[in-house]
Design a protein around this motif. Structure first.
Motif, short mmCIF file in Angstrom:
data_model
loop_
_atom_site.label_atom_id
_atom_site.label_comp_id
_atom_site.label_asym_id
_atom_site.label_seq_id
_atom_site.Cartn_x
_atom_site.Cartn_y
_atom_site.Cartn_z
N TYR A 32 0.78 -1.29 -0.22
CA TYR A 32 0.01 0.05 0.13
C TYR A 32 0.83 1.45 0.08
CZ TYR A 32 -4.00 -2.76 0.67
OH TYR A 32 -5.19 -3.96 0.52
N ASP A 110 -22.75 -0.25 10.57
CA ASP A 110 -23.36 -1.55 10.52
C ASP A 110 -23.57 -2.26 11.79
OD1 ASP A 110 -20.71 -2.17 11.06
OD2 ASP A 110 -20.48 -3.46 9.39
N LEU A 194 -8.33 3.74 12.55
CA LEU A 194 -8.65 3.45 10.98
C LEU A 194 -8.76 5.02 10.56
CD1 LEU A 194 -11.46 0.65 11.23
CD2 LEU A 194 -9.08 0.62 10.04
N PRO A 200 -3.98 1.68 -3.10
CA PRO A 200 -3.36 0.36 -3.33
C PRO A 200 -2.12 0.77 -4.21
CG PRO A 200 -5.32 1.10 -4.68
CD PRO A 200 -4.94 2.08 -3.68
N GLY A 243 -11.68 -1.90 -4.76
CA GLY A 243 -11.65 -2.48 -3.60
C GLY A 243 -13.35 -2.71 -3.30
N ALA A 248 -16.92 -0.25 0.33
CA ALA A 248 -17.32 -0.07 -1.07
C ALA A 248 -18.70 -0.76 -1.13
CB ALA A 248 -16.38 -1.28 -2.03
N ARG A 377 -14.00 -8.51 7.91
CA ARG A 377 -15.13 -7.86 8.50
C ARG A 377 -16.48 -8.34 7.75
NH1 ARG A 377 -16.42 -3.79 12.39
NH2 ARG A 377 -18.20 -3.06 12.40
N GLY A 402 -5.60 -8.67 -8.16
CA GLY A 402 -5.33 -7.34 -7.80
C GLY A 402 -5.67 -6.54 -9.31
N PHE A 545 -6.16 -7.00 6.79
CA PHE A 545 -5.54 -6.30 7.89
C PHE A 545 -5.72 -7.10 9.37
CE2 PHE A 545 -9.65 -3.78 7.78
CZ PHE A 545 -10.00 -3.91 9.14
P1 NDP Z 1 -10.63 -2.65 3.36
O1 NDP Z 1 -9.20 -2.66 3.87
O2 NDP Z 1 -11.70 -3.54 4.14
O3 NDP Z 1 -10.79 -2.96 2.04
C1 NDP Z 1 -9.90 -2.61 1.10
C2 NDP Z 1 -10.35 -3.13 -0.20
O4 NDP Z 1 -9.48 -2.72 -1.47
C3 NDP Z 1 -10.41 -4.67 -0.15
O5 NDP Z 1 -11.30 -5.24 -1.06
C4 NDP Z 1 -9.13 -4.97 -0.90
O6 NDP Z 1 -8.87 -6.08 -1.53
C5 NDP Z 1 -8.86 -3.88 -2.01
N1 NDP Z 1 -7.73 -3.91 -2.85
C6 NDP Z 1 -6.44 -3.39 -2.13
N2 NDP Z 1 -5.62 -3.50 -3.07
C7 NDP Z 1 -6.16 -3.80 -4.24
C8 NDP Z 1 -5.60 -3.89 -5.47
N3 NDP Z 1 -4.31 -3.81 -5.51
N4 NDP Z 1 -6.54 -4.21 -6.39
C9 NDP Z 1 -7.91 -4.42 -6.29
N5 NDP Z 1 -8.43 -4.35 -5.10
C10 NDP Z 1 -7.59 -4.07 -4.04
O7 NDP Z 1 -11.23 -1.04 3.51
P2 NDP Z 1 -12.61 -0.67 3.69
O8 NDP Z 1 -12.66 0.86 3.72
O9 NDP Z 1 -13.73 -1.12 3.09
O10 NDP Z 1 -13.13 -0.70 5.53
C11 NDP Z 1 -11.99 -0.62 6.41
C12 NDP Z 1 -12.64 -1.18 7.66
O11 NDP Z 1 -13.33 0.20 7.81
C13 NDP Z 1 -13.45 -1.98 7.79
O12 NDP Z 1 -12.96 -3.13 8.12
C14 NDP Z 1 -14.23 -1.75 9.20
O13 NDP Z 1 -13.72 -1.84 10.18
C15 NDP Z 1 -14.51 -0.06 8.89
N6 NDP Z 1 -15.80 0.17 8.32
C16 NDP Z 1 -16.74 0.13 8.87
C17 NDP Z 1 -17.87 0.27 8.33
C18 NDP Z 1 -19.07 0.09 9.36
O14 NDP Z 1 -20.25 0.13 9.00
N7 NDP Z 1 -18.99 -0.06 10.76
C19 NDP Z 1 -18.18 0.74 7.27
C20 NDP Z 1 -17.04 0.78 6.41
C21 NDP Z 1 -15.68 0.63 6.88
P3 NDP Z 1 -8.45 -7.59 -0.57
O15 NDP Z 1 -9.75 -7.71 0.23
O16 NDP Z 1 -8.09 -8.62 -1.57
O17 NDP Z 1 -7.47 -7.14 0.37
#
Ligand code: NDP
Length: 595
Positions: A32, A110, A194, A200, A243, A248, A377, A402, A545
């Motif tokens: 990252y 959520d 966070l 990425p 992502g 997302a 999650r 990716g 993570f």
């Molecule tokens: P995440 O870290 O969960 O998701 C990042 C996304 O980017 C993943 O799908 C990851 O894929 C993708 N990604 C990374 N690198 C690449 C690449 N090179 N090519 C394609 N895809 C890539 O981030 P979020 O912001 O979605 O969520 C982070 C945290 O924030 C959550 O776990 C949660 O704790 C919190 N959150 C809470 C919410 C709530 O409702 N309480 C709502 C939103 C976020 P891969 O999975 O393969 O790594």
């Protein structure tokens, strides 16, 4: 609670392994990009224009770093204990933390609002819906600020650049990007869970010539609309989103409704269960008896950590999915098999939900998560999967690899370029990087030693809060501390703990408090004791993570643990320590005493 299906355990085990191995990368967390240097503009605040001000030279009893829930609750607790000389330093233009920054369309929490929003009984606020929108939560943060009179304590749009302990004065000297110098008796670092967005590491990312932004800095000038109104500038735009995590899952349905074409670039599918949003039942809310919120918060955490309380008060997707704690350390082979089966069945129900909703079988297959339920999650949403039935929405699955490249015009996967006008990075936040990197400054303790130097071989703390040679510095972070589904449960307990330490020092005439090295090592043993089950479980997990992207563990990682048991157990350690009343495991110096 898991539904019963016919499943082939061996085949699923093998499928999970294959999917996991596909995703392991040698660069782990290093894949990252940090938002600095050429990527610093991705970190700029798009919401509040910067207001210039004169530098301050002042002093405060307690300096709180961060004005999110943890910082605000520390302030609230201090005030309740009669300590009103505190200053909250916050880089954003208002309170809210995560809920200040995350204004992307569809953003919500959520976790049920009645357990997530703190202090509802004291403010008398009734959330409008079962799952509150980010807009409502941000407004609630401001309400907390007004209700508890926190605004006069706040220094917004201010970034801490340094904090150094002066052993003679027994005070911290804190400096900021505004040229301020603030002397503080205590410093509570309540930021950095966070909050630091990451990009990425995709080759060519800097070349893209369209509009690009991270979800936590949503550019409504480009998309039109607002968090509460449709994005009216996307009707003729091709939008790409990279992502498919929790963020997302919430943003895609809104983009799907408004963009001409939406390309969703997926590396690993999310697990998406039933949301069941509903307006608050006013009569029910009014009927709640004093003390209800604490009981509900506790009951929710018990229901998602395998305690199985007699009554499941929240009874939603979270409690259904997490009712069985499948990452507990099994006591027998039979129990291990039962836990594994339960986990498979829960995830199978989630996979079958995809088939029920997504019309194109090929797309449905790609949207199915083949990982165990505690690896990432789990999400809950009723509009995410249906979005893929729309003709303007295209899932571009990268089969775990990716995105291959970003060009001036768009995104390349498997040699095919997908031209887009707007590119959204839903790529998450730094979690496992060094704490000083995440909070943005490296405190310097006794003898000029920086925290990064002290932690060169990994963190050393008592409860994740106090540490040796950094007197009167308290941390609220995931490092050696709690973690749970309802983050605010953890933050509330930690904030109360830090405020109680300050009050105890005041009451007992203590000038400085810090952890002893013995207590730090004892705490590490407690962390190891709680880690048994989860440590084994995450070894089989797809990278993310939760397992530091499956980076090979080094000495540092061996100490930079979270408390892997329930938040209730973690907070129990803090509560028992306070109740004992002897500040065990600390070295204290009273006012007037020599060091
Ligand atoms: P995440 O870290 O969960 O998701 C990042 C996304 O980017 C993943 O799908 C990851 O894929 C993708 N990604 C990374 N690198 C690449 C690449 N090179 N090519 C394609 N895809 C890539 O981030 P979020 O912001 O979605 O969520 C982070 C945290 O924030 C959550 O776990 C949660 O704790 C919190 N959150 C809470 C919410 C709530 O409702 N309480 C709502 C939103 C976020 P891969 O999975 O393969 O790594």
């Amino acid at each position: 609670m898991a539904e019963q299906f016919e499943i082939d355990v061996d085949a699923l085990r093998e499928r999970y392994r294959i999917e996991m191995e596909k995703r392991i990368r040698p660069d782990g967390n290093q894949q990252y990009k940090e938002l600095k240097g050429e990527y610093a503009e991705f970190d700029e605040d798009p919401y509040t224009p910067r207001v210039e001000r004169e530098p301050l030279t002042t002093s405060t009893e307690v300096l709180i770093v961060g004005g999110g829930f943890a910082g605000m609750l520390t302030g609230v607790n201090l005030a309740k204990l009669g300590i009103t000389d505190f200053t909250i330093v916050e880089k954003a233009g208002d309170f809210g933390g995560t809920w200040y920054w995350n204004r992307y369309p569809g953003c919500m929490c959520d976790v049920e609002s009645y357990t997530y929003l703190p202090l509802l009984e004291e403010t008398g606020y009734m959330p409008t819906e079962r799952y509150a929108s980010a807009t409502e939560i941000f407004e609630y943060c401001k309400l907390l600020g007004r209700h508890f009179d926190l605004y006069p304590h706040a220094l917004f749009q201010t970034v801490i650049t340094g904090a150094e302990w002066d052993d003679d004065a027994r005070r911290w000297t804190v400096t900021t990007d505004r040229g301020d110098t603030i002397t503080a008796h205590f410093v509570v670092v309540a930021g950095g869970i966070l909050h630091k967005a990451k990009l990425p590491g995709i080759p060519g990312i800097e070349r893209f010539e369209g509009h690009a932004f991270h979800t936590s800095r949503w550019d409504y000038d480009v998309t039109g609309g607002s968090p509460t109104t449709p994005m009216d500038r996307l009707a003729d735009k091709r939008v790409g989103i990279i992502g498919t995590g929790a963020t997302a899952v919430q943003a895609v349905p809104q983009l799907a409704r408004t963009a001409k074409e939406l390309y969703v670039f997926q590396r690993t599918p999310s697990a998406v269960g039933v949301r069941n949003q509903a307006p608050t039942d006013v009569e029910w809310f009014k009927s709640l008896q004093p003390g209800w919120q604490e009981e509900r918060i506790r009951n929710f955490t018990e229901s998602v950590t395998g305690v199985k309380p007699a009554v499941n008060l929240v009874d939603d997707g979270w409690t259904e999915v997490m009712w069985e704690n499948t990452q507990k350390l099994p006591e027998s082979e039979d129990e291990a098999a039962a836990l594994e089966l339960s986990d498979f069945l829960t995830m199978e129900a989630i996979r079958r939900r995809v088939d029920d909703i997504v019309e194109d079988p090929e797309t449905a297959e790609k949207l199915k998560p083949y990982w165990a339920k505690n690896c990432k999650r789990v999400c809950f949403h009723d509009d995410y999967l249906p979005a893929f039935n729309r003709p303007n929405v295209h899932l571009v699955d990268t089969d775990g690899k990716g995105v291959q490249q970003i060009t001036e015009k768009g995104v390349v996967v498997d040699g095919v370029e997908y031209p887009v006008d707007v590119l959204v990075f839903a790529s998450g936040f730094e979690v496992n990087t060094d704490l000083d990197q995440r909070v943005g400054f490296d405190p310097v303790g006794r003898g000029g030693q920086a925290m990064s130097e002290r932690w060169a071989e990994g963190a050393r703390t008592l409860h994740g809060v106090l540490q040796g040679d950094f007197p009167n510095l308290m941390l609220i972070s995931l490092v050696q501390a709690g973690f749970g589904t309802n983050f605010v449960h953890f933050l509330s307990g930690s904030a109360a703990h830090c405020a109680a330490i300050v009050a105890t020092c005041r009451d007992q005439g203590i000038d400085t408090i810090e952890a002893t090295s013995e207590a730090e090592e004892d705490w590490l043993m407690v962390l190891y004791g709680a880690a048994g089950g989860p440590a084994g479980y995450v070894q089989h997990c797809t990278p993310g993570f939760y397992n530091s992207e499956r980076q090979e563990p080094d000495a540092k990682a061996a100490r930079n643990l979270v408390y892997a048991g329930s938040v209730i157990d973690y907070l129990g350690h803090l509560e028992r320590w306070r109740a004992q009343g002897d500040l065990a495991g600390t070295k204290i110096v009273k006012a007037g005493d020599p060091a």
